[in-house]
Motif scaffolding. Structure first.
Motif, mmCIF file in Angstrom:
data_model
loop_
_atom_site.group_PDB
_atom_site.id
_atom_site.type_symbol
_atom_site.label_atom_id
_atom_site.label_comp_id
_atom_site.label_asym_id
_atom_site.label_seq_id
_atom_site.Cartn_x
_atom_site.Cartn_y
_atom_site.Cartn_z
ATOM 1 N N ASP A 16 0.837 -1.203 0.000
ATOM 2 C CA ASP A 16 0.000 0.000 0.000
ATOM 3 C C ASP A 16 0.871 1.251 0.000
ATOM 4 O OD1 ASP A 16 -2.461 -1.206 -0.095
ATOM 5 O OD2 ASP A 16 -2.616 -1.405 2.083
ATOM 6 N N PHE A 17 0.539 2.194 -0.877
ATOM 7 C CA PHE A 17 1.322 3.433 -0.938
ATOM 8 C C PHE A 17 1.211 4.152 0.400
ATOM 9 C CE2 PHE A 17 1.747 7.979 -2.088
ATOM 10 C CZ PHE A 17 3.068 7.922 -2.488
ATOM 11 N N PRO A 18 2.358 4.389 1.070
ATOM 12 C CA PRO A 18 2.299 4.922 2.443
ATOM 13 C C PRO A 18 1.665 6.312 2.505
ATOM 14 C CG PRO A 18 4.468 3.990 1.972
ATOM 15 C CD PRO A 18 3.728 4.069 0.663
ATOM 16 N N SER A 19 2.307 7.306 1.901
ATOM 17 C CA SER A 19 1.766 8.667 1.951
ATOM 18 C C SER A 19 2.621 9.556 1.081
ATOM 19 C CB SER A 19 1.780 9.202 3.385
ATOM 20 O OG SER A 19 3.106 9.219 3.873
ATOM 21 N N ASP A 20 2.068 10.694 0.688
ATOM 22 C CA ASP A 20 2.846 11.641 -0.106
ATOM 23 C C ASP A 20 4.098 12.049 0.661
ATOM 24 O OD1 ASP A 20 1.120 11.572 -2.201
ATOM 25 O OD2 ASP A 20 -0.078 13.293 -1.528
ATOM 26 N N THR A 40 9.693 8.396 1.065
ATOM 27 C CA THR A 40 10.896 8.140 0.267
ATOM 28 C C THR A 40 11.186 6.640 0.197
ATOM 29 O OG1 THR A 40 12.388 8.207 2.157
ATOM 30 C CG2 THR A 40 11.906 10.322 1.076
ATOM 31 N N VAL A 41 12.169 6.300 -0.653
ATOM 32 C CA VAL A 41 12.622 4.915 -0.743
ATOM 33 C C VAL A 41 13.090 4.430 0.632
ATOM 34 C CG1 VAL A 41 14.416 3.414 -1.720
ATOM 35 C CG2 VAL A 41 13.250 5.089 -3.182
ATOM 36 N N GLY A 42 13.784 5.302 1.362
ATOM 37 C CA GLY A 42 14.275 4.943 2.695
ATOM 38 C C GLY A 42 13.140 4.683 3.674
ATOM 39 N N ASP A 43 12.073 5.485 3.572
ATOM 40 C CA ASP A 43 10.896 5.265 4.440
ATOM 41 C C ASP A 43 10.278 3.904 4.148
ATOM 42 O OD1 ASP A 43 11.225 7.825 5.465
ATOM 43 O OD2 ASP A 43 9.828 8.724 4.018
ATOM 44 N N GLU A 77 15.147 9.378 -2.418
ATOM 45 C CA GLU A 77 14.246 9.583 -3.562
ATOM 46 C C GLU A 77 12.777 9.489 -3.114
ATOM 47 O OE1 GLU A 77 15.091 10.247 -6.646
ATOM 48 O OE2 GLU A 77 13.419 9.632 -7.921
ATOM 49 N N PRO A 78 11.953 10.505 -3.438
ATOM 50 C CA PRO A 78 10.525 10.431 -3.105
ATOM 51 C C PRO A 78 9.803 9.435 -4.017
ATOM 52 C CG PRO A 78 11.208 12.689 -3.651
ATOM 53 C CD PRO A 78 12.314 11.778 -4.064
ATOM 54 N N LEU A 79 8.768 8.828 -3.496
ATOM 55 C CA LEU A 79 7.982 7.852 -4.262
ATOM 56 C C LEU A 79 6.631 8.428 -4.641
ATOM 57 C CD1 LEU A 79 8.688 4.655 -2.123
ATOM 58 C CD2 LEU A 79 9.673 5.269 -4.350
ATOM 59 N N ARG A 80 6.067 7.851 -5.726
ATOM 60 C CA ARG A 80 4.697 8.216 -6.115
ATOM 61 C C ARG A 80 3.872 6.942 -6.208
ATOM 62 N NH1 ARG A 80 4.813 12.607 -10.919
ATOM 63 N NH2 ARG A 80 2.573 12.457 -10.520
ATOM 64 N N ASP A 81 2.584 7.110 -5.982
ATOM 65 C CA ASP A 81 1.675 5.959 -6.068
ATOM 66 C C ASP A 81 1.839 5.303 -7.444
ATOM 67 O OD1 ASP A 81 -0.175 4.174 -5.259
ATOM 68 O OD2 ASP A 81 -1.894 5.547 -5.293
#
Lengths: 80, 154
Positions: free
Chosen positions: A22-26, A29-32, A63-67
């Motif tokens: 599940d996509f965590p939240s806006d 990041t990859v590290g999160d 790096e930030p992630l997107r859904d």
């Protein structure tokens, strides 16, 4: 939803090659994501020696992630 | 760029395509050794990341074409189970003059080794283990150490 893949020693250690997450939240990041996965599996993914890719491109853990992203974790590469 | 389990020969590469402007072709052919620092090698098993592998090899070829005055690049890399003496990887570079082809070929095999998503497992008489080329990884002491050479242009 994120699609997460693991390769080589990381895949063998976890016993999983790929999974949806599940996509965590806006702003996540990859590290999160890595922290969440390590909590889920109850173990280090590769003794700290780990690389990541987002949508087939090497990225740092900041790096930030997107859904909808495909994220992969793997050990340093040894081709050639 | 070709990523395949099947063997290939240098002959098929030499005969592939016409490049009349090229005055030089340099090739690097990597093959499976029958011994490593640990043990005799019965076979190698090479895993890769389908999709990313092709994209990464394409990116490396484009990088080489920006850095060196070359005409064309071909990279072939195998995956699956390979026996000693079989070819693993081929880098071929065509250019008008030899210097650029030598330089680009050396550059390509070096960057490929640190960024293309392949992993080798050595099959030995006493068991199988993943190859770790990085001294920091082998030492196992640098927790979370990064591999910046993968993320930055060499």
């Amino acid at each position: 939803m994120l699609h997460v893949k693991f390769f080589a020693s990381v895949r063998e250690r976890l016993g999983v090659g790929e999974m949806d997450w599940d996509f965590p939240s806006d702003g996540c990041t990859v590290g999160d994501l890595l922290q969440q996965l390590e909590a889920h599996f109850g173990q280090d993914l590769a003794g700290g020696h780990l690389l990541a890719a987002r949508n087939h491109v090497h990225v740092p853990f900041s790096e930030p992630l997107r859904d909808g992203d495909e994220v992969a974790f793997f050990p340093p590469v040894t081709g050639g | 760029m070709r990523v395949q389990s099947e063997p290939f020969t240098l002959g098929e590469v030499l005969g592939a395509g016409s490049r009349p402007q090229a005055g030089a072709m340099v090739t690097f052919l990597g093959t499976v050794r029958d011994v490593s620092e640990h043990a005799d090698i019965l076979a190698l098993e090479i895993e890769h990341y389908p999709g990313m592998t092709e994209r990464e090899l394409e990116r490396l070829a484009q990088q080489a074409e920006q850095r060196f005055p070359i005409l064309d690049v071909l990279i072939i890399h195998r995956f699956g189970r390979l026996s000693p003496e079989e070819p693993i990887v081929l880098v071929a570079v065509w250019s008008a003059h030899r210097a650029a082809a030598f330089d680009a070929c050396r550059y390509l095999i070096d960057v490929l080794k640190s960024s293309a998503p392949f992993w080798k497992k050595e099959i030995t008489p006493t068991g199988a283990h993943w190859v770790t080329d990085c001294p920091g990884c082998r030492a196992g002491t640098q927790t979370g150490h990064v591999h910046p050479d993968v993320l930055e242009e060499p």
